[in-house]
Design a protein around this motif. Structure first.
Motif, PDB file in Angstrom:
ATOM      1  N   ILE A  90       5.400  -1.920   1.652  1.00 30.64           N
ATOM      2  CA  ILE A  90       5.919  -1.128   2.769  1.00 30.64           C
ATOM      3  C   ILE A  90       7.292  -0.233   2.232  1.00 30.64           C
ATOM      4  O   ILE A  90       7.197   0.964   2.446  1.00 30.64           O
ATOM      5  N   PRO A  91       8.059  -0.927   1.471  1.00 30.00           N
ATOM      6  CA  PRO A  91       9.240  -0.202   1.046  1.00 30.00           C
ATOM      7  C   PRO A  91       8.877   0.912   0.051  1.00 30.00           C
ATOM      8  O   PRO A  91       9.358   2.059   0.215  1.00 30.00           O
ATOM      9  N   GLN A  92       7.523   1.073  -0.706  1.00 30.79           N
ATOM     10  CA  GLN A  92       6.947   1.848  -1.501  1.00 30.79           C
ATOM     11  C   GLN A  92       6.668   3.020  -0.474  1.00 30.79           C
ATOM     12  O   GLN A  92       6.918   4.316  -1.070  1.00 30.79           O
ATOM     13  N   ALA A  93       5.958   2.733   0.516  1.00 31.09           N
ATOM     14  CA  ALA A  93       5.261   3.789   1.150  1.00 31.09           C
ATOM     15  C   ALA A  93       6.609   4.549   2.256  1.00 31.09           C
ATOM     16  O   ALA A  93       6.724   5.713   2.274  1.00 31.09           O
ATOM     17  N   ASP A  94       7.675   3.819   2.376  1.00 30.13           N
ATOM     18  CA  ASP A  94       9.117   4.178   2.994  1.00 30.13           C
ATOM     19  C   ASP A  94       9.466   5.258   2.083  1.00 30.13           C
ATOM     20  O   ASP A  94      10.101   6.229   2.593  1.00 30.13           O
ATOM     21  N   ALA A  95       9.668   4.918   0.788  1.00 28.57           N
ATOM     22  CA  ALA A  95      10.267   5.850  -0.282  1.00 28.57           C
ATOM     23  C   ALA A  95       9.506   7.014  -0.199  1.00 28.57           C
ATOM     24  O   ALA A  95      10.284   8.150  -0.377  1.00 28.57           O
ATOM     25  N   MET A  96       8.327   6.967  -0.129  1.00 28.38           N
ATOM     26  CA  MET A  96       7.627   8.414  -0.298  1.00 28.38           C
ATOM     27  C   MET A  96       8.047   9.036   0.879  1.00 28.38           C
ATOM     28  O   MET A  96       8.180  10.127   0.903  1.00 28.38           O
ATOM     29  N   ALA A  97       8.041   8.536   2.069  1.00 29.19           N
ATOM     30  CA  ALA A  97       8.196   9.231   3.288  1.00 29.19           C
ATOM     31  C   ALA A  97       9.972   9.828   3.341  1.00 29.19           C
ATOM     32  O   ALA A  97      10.090  10.790   3.446  1.00 29.19           O
ATOM     33  N   GLU A  98      10.757   8.946   2.695  1.00 28.85           N
ATOM     34  CA  GLU A  98      12.313   9.336   2.645  1.00 28.85           C
ATOM     35  C   GLU A  98      12.174  10.423   1.894  1.00 28.85           C
ATOM     36  O   GLU A  98      13.302  11.374   1.891  1.00 28.85           O
ATOM     37  N   ASN A  99      11.409  10.554   0.493  1.00 31.20           N
ATOM     38  CA  ASN A  99      11.539  11.737  -0.347  1.00 31.20           C
ATOM     39  C   ASN A  99      10.500  12.836  -0.009  1.00 31.20           C
ATOM     40  O   ASN A  99      10.562  13.740  -0.697  1.00 31.20           O
ATOM     41  N   GLY A 100      10.045  12.883   1.193  1.00 29.67           N
ATOM     42  CA  GLY A 100       9.085  14.134   1.641  1.00 29.67           C
ATOM     43  C   GLY A 100       8.013  14.276   1.024  1.00 29.67           C
ATOM     44  O   GLY A 100       7.601  15.396   1.092  1.00 29.67           O
ATOM     45  N   ILE A 101       7.564  13.123   0.558  1.00 29.38           N
ATOM     46  CA  ILE A 101       6.222  13.459  -0.057  1.00 29.38           C
ATOM     47  C   ILE A 101       5.043  12.669   0.672  1.00 29.38           C
ATOM     48  O   ILE A 101       4.751  11.762   1.123  1.00 29.38           O
ATOM     49  N   ASP A 102       4.342  13.697   1.501  1.00 30.78           N
ATOM     50  CA  ASP A 102       3.439  13.359   2.322  1.00 30.78           C
ATOM     51  C   ASP A 102       1.984  13.835   1.682  1.00 30.78           C
ATOM     52  O   ASP A 102       1.928  14.285   0.841  1.00 30.78           O
ATOM     53  N   VAL A 103       0.794  13.153   2.381  1.00 26.63           N
ATOM     54  CA  VAL A 103      -0.389  13.397   1.790  1.00 26.63           C
ATOM     55  C   VAL A 103      -1.454  13.868   2.896  1.00 26.63           C
ATOM     56  O   VAL A 103      -1.272  13.755   3.945  1.00 26.63           O
ATOM     57  N   ASP A 104      -2.627  14.397   2.006  1.00 26.10           N
ATOM     58  CA  ASP A 104      -3.632  14.848   3.276  1.00 26.10           C
ATOM     59  C   ASP A 104      -4.724  13.830   3.464  1.00 26.10           C
ATOM     60  O   ASP A 104      -4.958  13.685   4.732  1.00 26.10           O
ATOM     61  N   PHE A 105      -4.799  12.823   2.574  1.00 27.25           N
ATOM     62  CA  PHE A 105      -5.993  11.934   2.951  1.00 27.25           C
ATOM     63  C   PHE A 105      -5.187  10.564   2.305  1.00 27.25           C
ATOM     64  O   PHE A 105      -4.500  10.305   1.354  1.00 27.25           O
ATOM     65  N   VAL A 106      -5.481   9.518   3.056  1.00 24.16           N
ATOM     66  CA  VAL A 106      -5.422   8.050   2.691  1.00 24.16           C
ATOM     67  C   VAL A 106      -6.742   7.573   2.575  1.00 24.16           C
ATOM     68  O   VAL A 106      -7.509   7.628   3.607  1.00 24.16           O
ATOM     69  N   VAL A 107      -7.222   7.373   1.450  1.00 27.66           N
ATOM     70  CA  VAL A 107      -8.672   6.760   1.050  1.00 27.66           C
ATOM     71  C   VAL A 107      -8.542   5.298   0.946  1.00 27.66           C
ATOM     72  O   VAL A 107      -7.955   4.914  -0.082  1.00 27.66           O
ATOM     73  N   GLU A 108      -9.176   4.334   2.018  1.00 26.35           N
ATOM     74  CA  GLU A 108      -9.235   2.932   1.752  1.00 26.35           C
ATOM     75  C   GLU A 108     -10.854   2.375   1.427  1.00 26.35           C
ATOM     76  O   GLU A 108     -11.742   2.885   1.862  1.00 26.35           O
ATOM     77  N   PHE A 109     -10.862   1.788  -0.023  1.00 30.70           N
ATOM     78  CA  PHE A 109     -12.136   1.216  -0.123  1.00 30.70           C
ATOM     79  C   PHE A 109     -11.882  -0.228   0.280  1.00 30.70           C
ATOM     80  O   PHE A 109     -11.366  -1.108  -0.254  1.00 30.70           O
ATOM     81  N   ASP A 110     -12.950  -0.689   1.277  1.00 32.13           N
ATOM     82  CA  ASP A 110     -12.920  -2.046   1.755  1.00 32.13           C
ATOM     83  C   ASP A 110     -13.971  -2.806   0.985  1.00 32.13           C
ATOM     84  O   ASP A 110     -15.421  -2.479   0.734  1.00 32.13           O
ATOM     85  N   VAL A 111     -13.620  -3.896   0.273  1.00 37.04           N
ATOM     86  CA  VAL A 111     -14.583  -4.708  -0.430  1.00 37.04           C
ATOM     87  C   VAL A 111     -14.129  -6.265  -0.239  1.00 37.04           C
ATOM     88  O   VAL A 111     -12.747  -6.552  -0.456  1.00 37.04           O
TER      89      VAL A 111
END
Ligand code: AP5
Ligand code: ZN
Length: 214
Positions: A90-111
């Motif tokens: 979660i802190p790594q995801a928060d750091a992305m948001a704080e640095n304004g780095i957004d994404v178009d897709f989050v792709v999850e592989f379920d195994v």
């Protein structure tokens, strides 16, 4: 196009990253590959990371966030990028948001975990490029050799079964909460959250990805 690949160790992130990179022409940013390159080069970062990685634990958020911030600022990331193995807390995801780095897709592989433990025993990698193979499910053209360079393939030190099980435990504790995190992000904005059944054949997962990513 900016994409995050999410999934347990061995879910197929590196394998599908090769497909996406070739199809969409965006660079793969694999924090695992970056750390392994530092280990190989014997840099201070590599020396610090090796013990932690071989034990199947996560390196510090601070160190990884610094690495990724520097990497996404490079010229080749202007047209997009593919994050493989980051964020995984979660802190790594928060750091992305704080640095304004957004994404178009989050792709999850379920195994499921038992499929993963079976897979990891057969994984072989090309250390120079990060290309990934499997002795049975995704074999190289010549046994034990990389398809492109002909170099020898190796077994990753963290693929020993007890270490894989430790990595799976850490995934469920620290990374799986990102599924809810990004589902919420997707509900609120422009990011699309996509889940794929990662137990299907490599080519089937790639075909589904191509269909959904457009
Ligand atoms: P990292 O290299 O990212 O490892 P990981 O997340 O554990 O993921 P893997 O590379 O093991 O699996 P993958 O999903 O890429 O699967 P693959 O495609 O290879 O990280 C390593 C370490 O670095 C971490 O443990 C940590 O210490 C550190 N680190 C990295 N990032 C960090 C971060 N952000 N924060 C903190 N620490 C960090 O596939 C696996 C096998 O299955 C292959 O043999 C493949 O051929 C086969 N396969 C793939 N797809 C299929 C399929 N559909 N059917 C059958 N076989 C398949
Ligand atoms: Zn990987």
């Amino acid at each position: 196009m900016r994409i995050i690949l999410l999934g347990a160790p061995g879910a197929g992130k590196g394998t599908q990253a090769q497909f996406i990179m070739n199809k969409y022409g965006i660079p793969q940013i694999s924090t695992g590959d970056m750390l392994r390159a530092a280990v190989k080069a014997g840099t201070p970062l590599g020396l610090e990371a090796k013990k932690v990685m071989d034990a199947g634990q996560l390196v510090s958020d601070e160190l990884i966030i610094g690495l990724v911030k520097e990497r996404v600022a490079q010229d080749d990331c202007e047209k997009g990028f593919l994050l493989d193995g980051f964020p995984r807390t979660i802190p790594q995801a928060d750091a992305m948001a704080e640095n304004g780095i957004d994404v178009d897709f989050v792709v999850e592989f379920d195994v499921p975990d038992d499929v993963i433990v079976d897979r990891m025993g057969g994984r072989r990698v090309h250390p120079g490029s990060g290309r990934v193979y499997h002795t049975v499910y995704n074999p190289p053209k010549v046994e034990g050799k990389d398809d492109v360079t002909g170099d020898d393939l190796v077994i990753r030190p963290d693929d020993e079964e007890s270490t894989v099980r430790k990595r799976l435990g850490i995934y469920h504790d620290q990374t799986a909460p990102l599924i809810a995190y990004y589902t919420k992000v997707a509900a609120a904005g422009n990011t699309q959250y996509l889940t794929f059944d990662g137990t299907q054949a490599v080519e089937t997962v790639s075909a589904e990805l191509a269909e959904k990513l457009g």
